[in-house]
Design an enzyme around this catalytic site. Structure first.
Site, PDB file in Angstrom:
ATOM      1  N   LYS A  36       0.837  -1.204   0.000  1.00  0.00           N
ATOM      2  CA  LYS A  36       0.000   0.000   0.000  1.00  0.00           C
ATOM      3  C   LYS A  36       0.877   1.261   0.000  1.00  0.00           C
ATOM      4  O   LYS A  36       2.087   1.182   0.278  1.00  0.00           O
ATOM      5  CB  LYS A  36      -0.889  -0.021   1.236  1.00  0.00           C
ATOM      6  CG  LYS A  36      -0.093  -0.129   2.522  1.00  0.00           C
ATOM      7  CD  LYS A  36      -0.869  -0.821   3.614  1.00  0.00           C
ATOM      8  CE  LYS A  36      -0.051  -0.758   4.897  1.00  0.00           C
ATOM      9  NZ  LYS A  36      -0.589  -1.565   5.953  1.00  0.00           N
ATOM     10  N   ARG A 134     -10.497  -1.006  14.307  1.00  0.00           N
ATOM     11  CA  ARG A 134     -10.428  -0.227  13.066  1.00  0.00           C
ATOM     12  C   ARG A 134     -11.487  -0.765  12.108  1.00  0.00           C
ATOM     13  O   ARG A 134     -12.574  -0.221  12.030  1.00  0.00           O
ATOM     14  CB  ARG A 134      -9.008  -0.332  12.484  1.00  0.00           C
ATOM     15  CG  ARG A 134      -8.759   0.558  11.298  1.00  0.00           C
ATOM     16  CD  ARG A 134      -7.287   0.681  10.948  1.00  0.00           C
ATOM     17  NE  ARG A 134      -6.676  -0.577  10.537  1.00  0.00           N
ATOM     18  CZ  ARG A 134      -5.413  -0.695  10.117  1.00  0.00           C
ATOM     19  NH1 ARG A 134      -4.634   0.373  10.083  1.00  0.00           N
ATOM     20  NH2 ARG A 134      -4.916  -1.863   9.756  1.00  0.00           N
ATOM     21  N   HIS A 163      -5.574  -8.166  12.699  1.00  0.00           N
ATOM     22  CA  HIS A 163      -4.372  -7.316  12.662  1.00  0.00           C
ATOM     23  C   HIS A 163      -3.965  -6.947  14.076  1.00  0.00           C
ATOM     24  O   HIS A 163      -4.808  -6.599  14.901  1.00  0.00           O
ATOM     25  CB  HIS A 163      -4.680  -6.065  11.829  1.00  0.00           C
ATOM     26  CG  HIS A 163      -3.485  -5.218  11.533  1.00  0.00           C
ATOM     27  ND1 HIS A 163      -2.308  -5.717  11.040  1.00  0.00           N
ATOM     28  CD2 HIS A 163      -3.290  -3.869  11.643  1.00  0.00           C
ATOM     29  CE1 HIS A 163      -1.434  -4.725  10.855  1.00  0.00           C
ATOM     30  NE2 HIS A 163      -2.014  -3.603  11.216  1.00  0.00           N
ATOM     31  N   ARG A 216       1.959 -11.186   6.905  1.00  0.00           N
ATOM     32  CA  ARG A 216       1.940  -9.965   6.091  1.00  0.00           C
ATOM     33  C   ARG A 216       3.056  -8.996   6.481  1.00  0.00           C
ATOM     34  O   ARG A 216       2.793  -7.899   6.970  1.00  0.00           O
ATOM     35  CB  ARG A 216       0.572  -9.274   6.251  1.00  0.00           C
ATOM     36  CG  ARG A 216      -0.644 -10.147   5.941  1.00  0.00           C
ATOM     37  CD  ARG A 216      -1.932  -9.331   6.026  1.00  0.00           C
ATOM     38  NE  ARG A 216      -2.080  -8.640   7.296  1.00  0.00           N
ATOM     39  CZ  ARG A 216      -2.744  -9.108   8.348  1.00  0.00           C
ATOM     40  NH1 ARG A 216      -3.357 -10.274   8.290  1.00  0.00           N
ATOM     41  NH2 ARG A 216      -2.815  -8.398   9.466  1.00  0.00           N
ATOM     42  N   TYR A 260      15.155  30.863   6.466  1.00  0.00           N
ATOM     43  CA  TYR A 260      13.975  31.505   7.051  1.00  0.00           C
ATOM     44  C   TYR A 260      14.055  31.535   8.573  1.00  0.00           C
ATOM     45  O   TYR A 260      14.360  30.531   9.211  1.00  0.00           O
ATOM     46  CB  TYR A 260      12.704  30.729   6.670  1.00  0.00           C
ATOM     47  CG  TYR A 260      12.310  30.847   5.221  1.00  0.00           C
ATOM     48  CD1 TYR A 260      12.041  32.073   4.632  1.00  0.00           C
ATOM     49  CD2 TYR A 260      12.176  29.698   4.448  1.00  0.00           C
ATOM     50  CE1 TYR A 260      11.656  32.158   3.304  1.00  0.00           C
ATOM     51  CE2 TYR A 260      11.785  29.767   3.121  1.00  0.00           C
ATOM     52  CZ  TYR A 260      11.527  31.012   2.551  1.00  0.00           C
ATOM     53  OH  TYR A 260      11.147  31.081   1.249  1.00  0.00           O
ATOM     54  N   CYS A 307      13.651  24.687   3.617  1.00  0.00           N
ATOM     55  CA  CYS A 307      12.682  25.402   2.780  1.00  0.00           C
ATOM     56  C   CYS A 307      11.838  24.389   1.977  1.00  0.00           C
ATOM     57  O   CYS A 307      12.044  23.191   2.077  1.00  0.00           O
ATOM     58  CB  CYS A 307      13.390  26.331   1.817  1.00  0.00           C
ATOM     59  SG  CYS A 307      14.657  27.365   2.575  1.00  0.00           S
ATOM     60  N   ASP A 309      11.933  23.879  -1.211  1.00  0.00           N
ATOM     61  CA  ASP A 309      12.670  23.251  -2.312  1.00  0.00           C
ATOM     62  C   ASP A 309      14.166  23.139  -2.083  1.00  0.00           C
ATOM     63  O   ASP A 309      14.871  22.586  -2.932  1.00  0.00           O
ATOM     64  CB  ASP A 309      12.457  24.084  -3.591  1.00  0.00           C
ATOM     65  CG  ASP A 309      11.017  24.482  -3.751  1.00  0.00           C
ATOM     66  OD1 ASP A 309      10.173  23.572  -3.862  1.00  0.00           O
ATOM     67  OD2 ASP A 309      10.717  25.694  -3.711  1.00  0.00           O
TER      68      ASP A 309
HETATM   69  C1  LIG Z   1       0.202  -2.280   6.636  1.00  0.00           C
HETATM   70  C2  LIG Z   1      -0.328  -3.559   7.118  1.00  0.00           C
HETATM   71  C3  LIG Z   1       0.522  -4.649   7.335  1.00  0.00           C
HETATM   72  C4  LIG Z   1       2.032  -4.538   7.251  1.00  0.00           C
HETATM   73  O1  LIG Z   1       2.530  -3.990   8.439  1.00  0.00           O
HETATM   74  P1  LIG Z   1       4.107  -3.860   8.685  1.00  0.00           P
HETATM   75  O2  LIG Z   1       4.207  -3.325  10.042  1.00  0.00           O
HETATM   76  O3  LIG Z   1       4.605  -2.932   7.645  1.00  0.00           O
HETATM   77  O4  LIG Z   1       4.681  -5.221   8.532  1.00  0.00           O
HETATM   78  C5  LIG Z   1      -0.055  -5.858   7.660  1.00  0.00           C
HETATM   79  N1  LIG Z   1      -1.388  -5.981   7.799  1.00  0.00           N
HETATM   80  C6  LIG Z   1      -2.236  -4.945   7.632  1.00  0.00           C
HETATM   81  C7  LIG Z   1      -3.707  -5.139   7.827  1.00  0.00           C
HETATM   82  C8  LIG Z   1      -1.739  -3.695   7.307  1.00  0.00           C
HETATM   83  O5  LIG Z   1      -2.565  -2.672   7.161  1.00  0.00           O
END
Ligand SMILES: *Cc1c(COP(=O)(O)O)cnc(C)c1O
Length: 374
Positions: A36, A134, A163, A216, A260, A307, A309
């Protein structure tokens, strides 16, 4: 030569190495790679292409748009869209062969109706709420959805997942409780042909478990970690470098304010180099008077406010010429600047630093093996 004097270099050989090491580490579990947010800033299409050739099992993205983009560029791997979805997106999940996440009875009904009308099938993963609050169905609700899906002619259940909210904490009590809730849900269903997945990067490092058959790891694949790596993962490294070139140079007298707000004053006559990168590229302003850069193998402090840029570096007695390569993230000679170090200066996490670099900064991909093969 790129038109923009600041660029990102992505070493795809190191990505391949990371993937192989992680594949060995997690075996026999399958590898779902979250890509993502433009693959954590590394470039979603390029990372997906490597994942495909290196036999990663699954890709995960946050949104329908990311999934559609991958399909439009010929990516064939199974793709799971993690987030919640809206009713009007259902048709495109099917059209683009994207698995999506089911987390409520209401949404299950919507999907069922839509699929019946279209006479189509969809592939879904059931998302269980175990402690993140979530997106996810509470276990009691999830059980009802599960039974419903078993009978559905149109919705094919491919996986069940959750998760972890605090996987990177030293105290693993939250993770253990989430695992308990998840496992007790799994005990009530037939898991045989399902993908069962829970752990992100910290999860696989901190709370290995026996009940999941897919993991994951996102951040770890990109070579970063919030905790020390075990020996067998020692070769996992970041492959993201941020580079620029000195665009201007001048000698500045003692007691002069720089940039700045004059947040930096020269203590003596010194040399100031200007680098064409700023917060408009995603190089965080919080690094003003904190960050550093590498020029000719030496580390120099950023001086004054960054800044939009440009930024300035006090090189003191050091040597720098217009056109010299500047490393803001990565290695130069014996020196290096890590993403974790930058995240610490900005009081944030490495994820946010990586996601911050925008379209103005071109990404270049290097790959020895490809050059050799070609
Ligand atoms: C982003 C995400 C992950 C990966 O998490 P990391 O900490 O980058 O390994 C796994 N599962 C879900 C649902 C996520 O949103």
């Amino acid at each position: 030569m790129p038109h923009h004097p600041t660029w990102i270099e992505i070493n795809l050989d190191q990505l391949r190495k990371n993937i192989h090491l992680i594949q060995n580490y997690i075996a026999p579990a399958k590898y779902c790679l979250p890509i993502k947010s433009n693959a954590y800033g590394h470039g979603i299409l390029e990372i997906a292409a490597v994942a495909e050739t290196e036999k990663v099992d699954y890709l995960a993205v946050a949104s329908l748009s990311e999934g559609v983009m991958l399909r439009n560029h010929g990516i064939k791997l199974p793709i799971l869209v993690l987030g919640g979805f809206l009713e009007e997106q259902i048709e495109d999940f099917i059209r683009y062969s994207l698995d999506f996440s089911i987390s409520s009875e209401f949404k299950t009904n919507l999907v069922e109706e839509k699929l019946a009308a279209l006479n189509q099938q969809a592939f879904v993963h059931l998302k269980i709420e175990t402690g993140m609050q979530r997106v996810g169905a509470r276990p009691e609700t999830a059980l009802k959805i599960y039974q419903r899906l078993l009978k559905s002619k149109h919705i094919v259940l491919k996986g069940v997942y959750s998760h972890l909210a605090c996987a990177d904490h030293e105290d693993q009590s939250v993770s253990l409780e989430q695992m308990r809730v998840f496992k007790s849900f799994l005990d009530k269903i037939h898991v045989d042909d399902l993908l069962i997945h829970l752990s992100n990067s910290s999860g696989i490092l901190q709370t290995p478990n026996q009940f999941e058959n897919m993991v994951r790891p996102g951040l770890l694949t990109f070579g970063l970690s919030t905790q020390p790596l075990p020996e067998c993962l020692a070769g996992v490294e970041s492959f993201f470098s941020l580079k620029s070139r000195v665009s201007y140079f001048k000698v500045v007298d003692k007691d002069k304010g720089v940039s700045y707000g004059h947040t930096y004053k020269t203590k003596a006559q010194t040399r100031i180099a200007t680098i064409p990168i700023g917060y408009g590229d995603g190089y965080r302003r919080a690094l003003s008077n904190k960050g550093s850069v590498l020029i000719r193998g030496k580390k120099y402090p950023i001086c004054g406010t960054i800044c939009m840029d440009q930024l300035m570096v006090d090189i003191g007695e050091g040597e720098a010429y217009v056109g010299d390569e500047v490393v803001l993230i990565g290695k130069q000679h014996e020196q290096s600047i890590s993403i974790n170090e930058i995240a610490d200066h900005c009081a944030t996490i490495p994820y946010e630093i990586l996601c911050g670099f925008n379209e103005r900064v071109p990404r270049f991909y290097s790959s020895e093996s490809k050059l050799v093969a070609g």
